[in-house]
Write a protein that holds these residues in place. Structure first.
Motif, PDB file in Angstrom:
ATOM      1  N   GLY A 123       0.806  -1.213   0.000  1.00  0.00           N
ATOM      2  CA  GLY A 123       0.000   0.000   0.000  1.00  0.00           C
ATOM      3  C   GLY A 123       0.842   1.266   0.000  1.00  0.00           C
ATOM      4  N   LEU A 124       2.089   1.159   0.465  1.00  0.00           N
ATOM      5  CA  LEU A 124       2.971   2.319   0.470  1.00  0.00           C
ATOM      6  C   LEU A 124       3.651   2.553  -0.876  1.00  0.00           C
ATOM      7  CD1 LEU A 124       4.710   1.893   3.946  1.00  0.00           C
ATOM      8  CD2 LEU A 124       2.873   3.474   3.335  1.00  0.00           C
ATOM      9  N   LYS A 125       3.644   1.571  -1.758  1.00  0.00           N
ATOM     10  CA  LYS A 125       4.320   1.720  -3.051  1.00  0.00           C
ATOM     11  C   LYS A 125       3.795   2.889  -3.877  1.00  0.00           C
ATOM     12  CE  LYS A 125       5.867  -3.073  -3.642  1.00  0.00           C
ATOM     13  NZ  LYS A 125       5.737  -4.307  -4.469  1.00  0.00           N
ATOM     14  N   PRO A 126       2.451   3.100  -3.957  1.00  0.00           N
ATOM     15  CA  PRO A 126       1.990   4.277  -4.714  1.00  0.00           C
ATOM     16  C   PRO A 126       2.530   5.586  -4.153  1.00  0.00           C
ATOM     17  CG  PRO A 126       0.174   2.774  -4.284  1.00  0.00           C
ATOM     18  CD  PRO A 126       1.332   2.275  -3.491  1.00  0.00           C
ATOM     19  N   LEU A 127       2.617   5.688  -2.811  1.00  0.00           N
ATOM     20  CA  LEU A 127       3.180   6.895  -2.213  1.00  0.00           C
ATOM     21  C   LEU A 127       4.635   7.077  -2.605  1.00  0.00           C
ATOM     22  CD1 LEU A 127       1.652   6.727   1.373  1.00  0.00           C
ATOM     23  CD2 LEU A 127       1.203   8.485  -0.331  1.00  0.00           C
ATOM     24  N   LEU A 128       5.372   5.972  -2.617  1.00  0.00           N
ATOM     25  CA  LEU A 128       6.789   6.052  -2.986  1.00  0.00           C
ATOM     26  C   LEU A 128       6.966   6.493  -4.438  1.00  0.00           C
ATOM     27  CD1 LEU A 128       8.186   2.842  -1.212  1.00  0.00           C
ATOM     28  CD2 LEU A 128       8.386   5.236  -0.477  1.00  0.00           C
ATOM     29  N   ALA A 129       6.087   6.029  -5.321  1.00  0.00           N
ATOM     30  CA  ALA A 129       6.165   6.440  -6.730  1.00  0.00           C
ATOM     31  C   ALA A 129       5.939   7.941  -6.869  1.00  0.00           C
ATOM     32  CB  ALA A 129       5.142   5.663  -7.551  1.00  0.00           C
ATOM     33  N   VAL A 130       4.965   8.468  -6.139  1.00  0.00           N
ATOM     34  CA  VAL A 130       4.683   9.910  -6.203  1.00  0.00           C
ATOM     35  C   VAL A 130       5.841  10.700  -5.596  1.00  0.00           C
ATOM     36  CG1 VAL A 130       3.144  11.740  -5.392  1.00  0.00           C
ATOM     37  CG2 VAL A 130       2.192   9.602  -6.210  1.00  0.00           C
ATOM     38  N   VAL A 131       6.365  10.229  -4.459  1.00  0.00           N
ATOM     39  CA  VAL A 131       7.480  10.926  -3.821  1.00  0.00           C
ATOM     40  C   VAL A 131       8.704  10.935  -4.730  1.00  0.00           C
ATOM     41  CG1 VAL A 131       9.111  10.819  -1.896  1.00  0.00           C
ATOM     42  CG2 VAL A 131       6.669  10.529  -1.481  1.00  0.00           C
ATOM     43  N   ALA A 132       8.973   9.815  -5.410  1.00  0.00           N
ATOM     44  CA  ALA A 132      10.109   9.764  -6.333  1.00  0.00           C
ATOM     45  C   ALA A 132       9.934  10.781  -7.455  1.00  0.00           C
ATOM     46  CB  ALA A 132      10.247   8.353  -6.905  1.00  0.00           C
ATOM     47  N   GLY A 133       8.726  10.849  -8.024  1.00  0.00           N
ATOM     48  CA  GLY A 133       8.461  11.835  -9.064  1.00  0.00           C
ATOM     49  C   GLY A 133       8.578  13.254  -8.547  1.00  0.00           C
ATOM     50  N   LEU A 134       8.111  13.478  -7.321  1.00  0.00           N
ATOM     51  CA  LEU A 134       8.171  14.822  -6.733  1.00  0.00           C
ATOM     52  C   LEU A 134       9.615  15.279  -6.574  1.00  0.00           C
ATOM     53  CD1 LEU A 134       5.976  16.112  -3.842  1.00  0.00           C
ATOM     54  CD2 LEU A 134       8.428  16.530  -3.787  1.00  0.00           C
ATOM     55  N   PHE A 135      10.470  14.416  -6.010  1.00  0.00           N
ATOM     56  CA  PHE A 135      11.873  14.793  -5.816  1.00  0.00           C
ATOM     57  C   PHE A 135      12.586  14.981  -7.154  1.00  0.00           C
ATOM     58  CE2 PHE A 135      11.214  13.417  -1.463  1.00  0.00           C
ATOM     59  CZ  PHE A 135      11.994  14.321  -0.755  1.00  0.00           C
ATOM     60  N   THR A 182     -11.292  -0.644  -4.393  1.00  0.00           N
ATOM     61  CA  THR A 182     -10.233  -1.622  -4.120  1.00  0.00           C
ATOM     62  C   THR A 182     -10.774  -2.945  -3.592  1.00  0.00           C
ATOM     63  OG1 THR A 182      -9.842  -0.984  -1.806  1.00  0.00           O
ATOM     64  CG2 THR A 182      -8.749   0.319  -3.497  1.00  0.00           C
ATOM     65  N   ALA A 183     -12.084  -3.003  -3.290  1.00  0.00           N
ATOM     66  CA  ALA A 183     -12.643  -4.237  -2.736  1.00  0.00           C
ATOM     67  C   ALA A 183     -12.573  -5.394  -3.718  1.00  0.00           C
ATOM     68  CB  ALA A 183     -14.097  -4.013  -2.312  1.00  0.00           C
ATOM     69  N   MET A 184     -12.432  -5.119  -5.012  1.00  0.00           N
ATOM     70  CA  MET A 184     -12.356  -6.197  -5.993  1.00  0.00           C
ATOM     71  C   MET A 184     -10.923  -6.595  -6.315  1.00  0.00           C
ATOM     72  SD  MET A 184     -13.253  -4.582  -9.737  1.00  0.00           S
ATOM     73  CE  MET A 184     -12.831  -6.139 -10.514  1.00  0.00           C
ATOM     74  N   ASP A 185      -9.945  -5.898  -5.749  1.00  0.00           N
ATOM     75  CA  ASP A 185      -8.565  -6.281  -6.048  1.00  0.00           C
ATOM     76  C   ASP A 185      -7.661  -6.184  -4.819  1.00  0.00           C
ATOM     77  OD1 ASP A 185      -7.996  -3.366  -6.096  1.00  0.00           O
ATOM     78  OD2 ASP A 185      -8.905  -3.421  -8.070  1.00  0.00           O
ATOM     79  N   PHE A 186      -7.214  -4.974  -4.457  1.00  0.00           N
ATOM     80  CA  PHE A 186      -6.148  -4.871  -3.461  1.00  0.00           C
ATOM     81  C   PHE A 186      -6.590  -5.321  -2.078  1.00  0.00           C
ATOM     82  CE2 PHE A 186      -3.255  -2.793  -0.510  1.00  0.00           C
ATOM     83  CZ  PHE A 186      -2.025  -3.091  -1.081  1.00  0.00           C
ATOM     84  N   THR A 187      -7.768  -4.903  -1.623  1.00  0.00           N
ATOM     85  CA  THR A 187      -8.211  -5.286  -0.280  1.00  0.00           C
ATOM     86  C   THR A 187      -8.957  -6.619  -0.262  1.00  0.00           C
ATOM     87  OG1 THR A 187     -10.231  -3.960  -0.514  1.00  0.00           O
ATOM     88  CG2 THR A 187      -8.341  -2.892   0.518  1.00  0.00           C
ATOM     89  N   LEU A 188      -9.170  -7.225  -1.427  1.00  0.00           N
ATOM     90  CA  LEU A 188      -9.914  -8.485  -1.478  1.00  0.00           C
ATOM     91  C   LEU A 188      -9.263  -9.608  -0.673  1.00  0.00           C
ATOM     92  CD1 LEU A 188     -12.400  -9.934  -2.597  1.00  0.00           C
ATOM     93  CD2 LEU A 188     -11.065 -10.512  -4.638  1.00  0.00           C
ATOM     94  N   PRO A 189      -7.921  -9.783  -0.696  1.00  0.00           N
ATOM     95  CA  PRO A 189      -7.336 -10.863   0.119  1.00  0.00           C
ATOM     96  C   PRO A 189      -7.628 -10.717   1.608  1.00  0.00           C
ATOM     97  CG  PRO A 189      -5.756 -10.063  -1.491  1.00  0.00           C
ATOM     98  CD  PRO A 189      -6.903  -9.119  -1.532  1.00  0.00           C
TER      99      PRO A 189
END
Length: 302
Positions: free
Chosen positions: A109-121, A259-266
């Motif tokens: 779940g933190l990966k999207p934040l890291l992608a945005v932070v990388a682009g920001l820097f 996200t109920a059909m993919d990421f949070t489904l497990p």
């Protein structure tokens, strides 16, 4: 704004119209979707990094994100609780050895934040001004929606059966309506026209869509607010699903939104059992279609 907002719908429905049977091609599409999501999020961060007066606006953005997250959390929980009272749902006891792998899921779940932070820097410290980044992000989003439409069509899901799943349909509508009610309540608190506020509350957890669509229409600062609002919904959902699903399954399944059909489904499957899976898929599927439609409609009013 009108053309850009309405054009995002065409690729989604075009992809949904295509039926594919080639498993290898579907695997390629799956990895293509994952790559495009992180590429789009990095471009969102790039736009934030190259925004004039970024440091002066960070405090205001944090306050706007907090207001959105809290208002939507309260409104969604009330709406979903009312639906649960009207249409109660029981869940089976999950297997004792079922492990939802929370640490792995939280890190994912933190990966999207890291992608945005990388682009920001990269945008703030390294790269020169890139005026074409916004157009590239828009085209990448249209391709992403096209591929997601293909995935939805070829996931073995019948639209008719999904619409006939009363629990899933009710949860999706409760989440959507309560989100719009929260948007109406927030109109005096956000410095935006009413239709733009409603567009902000129509992401339903689809952060790769809302961040770029809102950013394209309202600027990178609001795009960042929309992204953070929706990615925090996903992270909060991972925390509350195991706590609520036994007693209030509609609240646990519904708050995750699309996200109920993919990421949070497990986590839904591990915590609530197999009975929750078709409900979660139906709810997430319907919200995945409602989100771009509502955002396009509201943004086109500007």
């Amino acid at each position: 704004m009108l053309t850009g907002a309405l054009l995002i719908l065409a690729p989604l429905f075009l992809g949904f119209a295509l039926a594919l049977e080639n498993r290898h091609l579907m695997t390629v599409i799956h990895y293509g979707v994952e790559g495009l999501i992180f590429f789009i999020l990095a471009l969102l961060g790039l736009g934030l990094g190259q925004m004039e007066g970024l440091s002066a606006q960070l405090g205001g953005m944090a306050a706007q994100v907090l207001i959105l997250v809290v208002a939507l959390l309260v409104a969604n929980m009330i709406g979903l609780w009312l639906f649960h009272r009207w249409q109660p749902m029981s869940v089976e006891r999950p297997d004792a050895d079922a492990s939802p792998g929370y640490r792995r899921l939280f890190l994912a779940g933190l990966k999207p934040l890291l992608a945005v932070v990388a682009g920001l820097f990269a945008g703030y410290f390294l790269l020169p001004s890139m005026p074409m980044a916004e157009q590239v992000a828009t085209w990448a989003l249209m391709l992403l929606l096209f591929l997601i439409g293909i995935q939805l069509r070829n996931a073995g899901l019948s639209l008719r059966k999904l619409l006939m799943n009363r629990q899933g349909l009710g949860i999706a509508l409760s989440l959507a309506l309560s989100s719009l009610m929260a948007g109406i309540a927030l109109i005096p608190w956000l410095d935006l026209p009413w239709h733009d506020v409603l567009a902000m509350t129509s992401g339903f957890g689809w952060y790769s869509l809302s961040g770029i669509v809102i950013g394209d229409a309202l600027g990178p600062a609001w795009g960042g607010v929309a992204f953070l609002n929706d990615v925090l919904r996903e992270i909060i959902a991972l925390a509350i699903i195991p706590l609520l699903i036994a007693a209030r399954p509609a609240m646990a399944i519904g708050y995750g939104g699309a996200t109920a059909m993919d990421f949070t489904l497990p986590v839904i499957r591990s915590s609530g059992g197999l009975a929750c899976v078709p409900v979660a898929i139906a709810s997430g599927f319907l919200l995945s279609f409602l989100s771009p439609v509502l955002m396009a409609v509201f943004l086109s009013l500007g």
